[in-house]
Every structure is written in C-alpha cells, then in structure tokens.
Design an enzyme around this catalytic site. Structure first.
Site, PDB file in Angstrom:
ATOM      1  CB  CYS A  89       0.052   0.190  -1.596  1.00  0.00           C
ATOM      2  SG  CYS A  89       0.312   1.396  -2.908  1.00  0.00           S
ATOM      3  NE  ARG A 212      18.375   6.792  -7.696  1.00  0.00           N
ATOM      4  CZ  ARG A 212      17.144   6.450  -7.331  1.00  0.00           C
ATOM      5  NH1 ARG A 212      16.855   5.170  -7.146  1.00  0.00           N
ATOM      6  NH2 ARG A 212      16.212   7.356  -7.153  1.00  0.00           N
ATOM      7  CG  HIS A 338       5.594   0.492  -3.594  1.00  0.00           C
ATOM      8  ND1 HIS A 338       5.014  -0.686  -3.162  1.00  0.00           N
ATOM      9  CD2 HIS A 338       4.688   1.475  -3.323  1.00  0.00           C
ATOM     10  CE1 HIS A 338       3.816  -0.435  -2.654  1.00  0.00           C
ATOM     11  NE2 HIS A 338       3.596   0.869  -2.748  1.00  0.00           N
ATOM     12  CB  CYS A 368      -0.220   4.459   3.462  1.00  0.00           C
ATOM     13  SG  CYS A 368       1.126   4.697   2.289  1.00  0.00           S
TER      14      CYS A 368
END
Length: 382
Positions: A89, A212, A338, A368
C-alpha cells in the site's frame, strides 16, 4: 545543502471499483496526471531524468513496467526511462521517496514520481487468506524457514486489523464512529471545493466517488469481514481506481530551469514491524522519524495516516497523542477510497494542498503496508 523540492502535484479523482474510471485503461489512468503535471509545472519533459510510479498487482494491463509505458502513453519523450515500485500500500509514497533521494544524492535533478492502481482492471478478491486475496496460492505455503519463524500463522490484513482492535481494546462502535468522521470530513471538504485544485478530471469524473452520507443503522447491520471480528466494509478502505503524480526537483533544476517550488521534502524513512499484526508499523515509524529529525508532535501542522481500517489511525492517535483536529482533517480512504498503489502519492498531493490552504508549515504522512511496514514522509512549505 541539497534540497528535494515539490514543484507541482496532481491526481485523478478516486473512482469506485467498477464505476466511473473502470473503463479507463491503467496506462491512460496514469498518463492523465503525468501529462497534466508537466503542463502545469512548465517543466521541459526532455529534462526529466526518470519517472517512478508505484503499482501493486503488476499483471495484465498493469504489467511490463507501467511507469515507462504510461509515460509513453502520455505522449512524453521516449528518452526518459521509467521504474515501477511495489511496496504494497505504500508503493506510491515509496516512489516519491526514491525520487527525493535521487535528487538529494545528486544522481538526478528532475524526477516525476507517483502511483497508479486500477482495481477494476486487476481486482482484489475478498478473502481472509493472504494468498487467496491476491488470486494466487498462499505465498508462504511450503516455506520451511517462514514456518519456523511464524508457525504457520495466517498472514492477512483483515486478521491484522482484528489483532490491533483486540490489542488496543477498541469497540465496534468506536470503529464506526471513526468511519462516520471520515465521511463527514470528506463531504465537508468537497462542499468547500477543497479538492478541486489537485484533481485532473478524467472520463467525465471530476470528484471522488467514494464519499456517502453515513447511515449508522446500515453500518450496524453489516456482517464483519472476519467471522467474530469487529471491522466491516464500512470501517475498511474502499477498493478504488486512481493515479497521482508529483514533480521533484533539485535546487539546481529550480534555479536553472526557472521552476517555482511549492514545498520541500525534508524527511523520508521506513520501518518494519510484526508482519502478523501487520498494520501497526506507522506508530513506531512515526516515532522514529520524529526522533531522527528532532521534531516533536507540536512541530507538525497536519498529519495524514492512511485509513486502511479504522483501527489503524485510531491506534496511531492513541499512541502518539495527536489531537483529532490535526490528523486526517479532510477524511481519508474509508470515505475517499484506496487505489492501493496510488494512495501514498495521492495523500502527498492532498497534504501539500491542505498545508497551502490552511497556512500550515509542515505535514507528515505515514501509512501501513503489507509485511508489517510503514513509510513516513515529511513536507515543509517553501
């Protein structure tokens, strides 16, 4: 003293998986901010030493070094080489760190760095097993040395999130409270036009699709991702498509090429931790970065902690003692989405603009990463 300046920084909107950017080829997804970056900054593309992009799942349309191919797809000079980085990530953030280090070392004067991810093109399958989640056999299966050290424990981000929640004693209600906060902050930022300067519209999409209006009753009714666990789809980051790019320049490039820097990268570092709990590494990585720079919590105006799951920023906040108003003030990945290989770069783009908008001086990003790792980048406005 050598400097690594950010001259400009742009990103696409973050599209929901299967929605607004799903039909955009990953090369075109990455090419959009690359083209816009060079156009907005006024830098000569022929003067770029290298393009570095983060990307996970380098398969199919994201394979064969997407950094190089996206650069060419953007119509930019063939003489510029490209490198694609995979740091889970943190891939996009690590790409920018590598660019900064190249400039600081004198090996390069002008580097384009960022990240791209089309989770619509190469989707991540929902699973509690690490290998199954990536669509392959368990990558640890059969390794005697791995088994000797970690005893065949399940390696999964979902399990890691639950281990963290248990370790720090968070309740499902607290996790959901944080998710609501993320959406409310993103919606407020959108209403104020806070993201407009940083976004390059693409495929008819000009705003992030993920946010949302929170519905606590619906959230409470969701089944946990892990049986008996606390996290649900509402308290985890959304699967998304997106790309971002930054132009990193040396002091010489700024001076000789007439560029106008907006910020400097004053620190980049990374730290590893427990690969089973996996997601707690930003805590120690932040402490180490502050210690190495001699900065304290009070010296940072804005913190960004990627919202892989609600528990990650919540545990980080509890350990570091940062006031909630100073971290993720415009929400995060639970609401925005993401696009895994691009998020680190997207966060740096947003952090730069946030500092400019609020009159802050310094910002710190940590996130992370798979394998129990975390990157830290500190920016300072010029």
């Amino acid at each position: 003293m050598a400097e690594a300046y950010i001259v400009d920084a742009v990103r696409t909107p973050v599209g929901k998986r299967g929605k607004g950017l799903a039909s955009v080829h990953p090369l075109d997804l990455a090419a959009a901010p690359l083209e816009a970056l060079l156009g907005r900054s006024g830098a000569d593309p022929d003067g770029v030493d290298e393009v570095i992009l983060g990307c996970i799942d380098q398969l199919g349309p994201q394979s064969m070094n997407i950094a190089r191919n996206a650069w060419l797809a953007a119509g930019l000079p063939e003489g510029v080489p490209g490198t694609t980085v995979e740091r889970q990530c943190g891939s996009g953030q690590q790409a920018v760190s590598l660019a900064a280090r190249a400039v600081l070392s004198g090996a390069a004067d002008l580097v384009v760095a960022g990240g791209v991810q089309s989770m619509s093109s190469v989707p991540l399958q929902a699973s509690n097993r690490a290998g199954e989640a990536w669509g392959f056999a368990d990558p640890f299966a059969g390794s005697q040395r791995w088994a000797a050290r970690y005893g065949g424990q399940e390696i999964s981000q979902f399990r890691g999130a639950e281990l963290m929640a248990a370790h720090w004693g968070f309740s499902r209600g607290e996790l959901e409270d944080f998710a609501v906060r993320s959406h409310e902050r993103v919606l407020a930022a959108q209403a104020a036009g806070a993201f407009e300067r940083e976004i390059v519209p693409l495929a008819g999409l000009s705003a992030d699709e993920g946010p949302r209006t929170p519905d606590r009753e619906r959230m409470a009714a969701l089944e946990p991702i892990v049986a008996g666990g606390l996290h649900t789809a509402a308290t985890a980051s959304q699967m998304s498509d997106g790309a971002a790019a930054l132009l990193i320049a040396s002091e010489r490039a700024v001076r000789e090429r007439g560029l106008t820097p907006r910020a400097r990268i004053t620190h980049t570092s990374a730290r590893g931790g427990d690969p089973v709990m996996m997601l707690a590494a930003p805590i120690e990585a932040t402490r180490r970065a502050l210690a190495r720079t001699g900065l304290g919590i009070g010296d940072i105006d804005v913190f960004e902690v990627n919202e892989a799951f609600s528990v990650v920023p919540l545990a980080w906040q509890r350990e570091l003692g940062v006031d909630s108003a100073r971290f993720n003030p415009r929400g995060g990945a639970i609401a925005l989405g993401h696009p895994i290989g691009a998020t680190g770069a997207r966060l740096l783009v947003s952090l730069l603009h946030m500092l400019e908008d609020t009159g802050g001086r310094r910002g710190l990003l940590t996130m992370c990463e798979g394998g129990g790792q975390a990157d830290v980048t500190i920016l300072e406005l010029v």
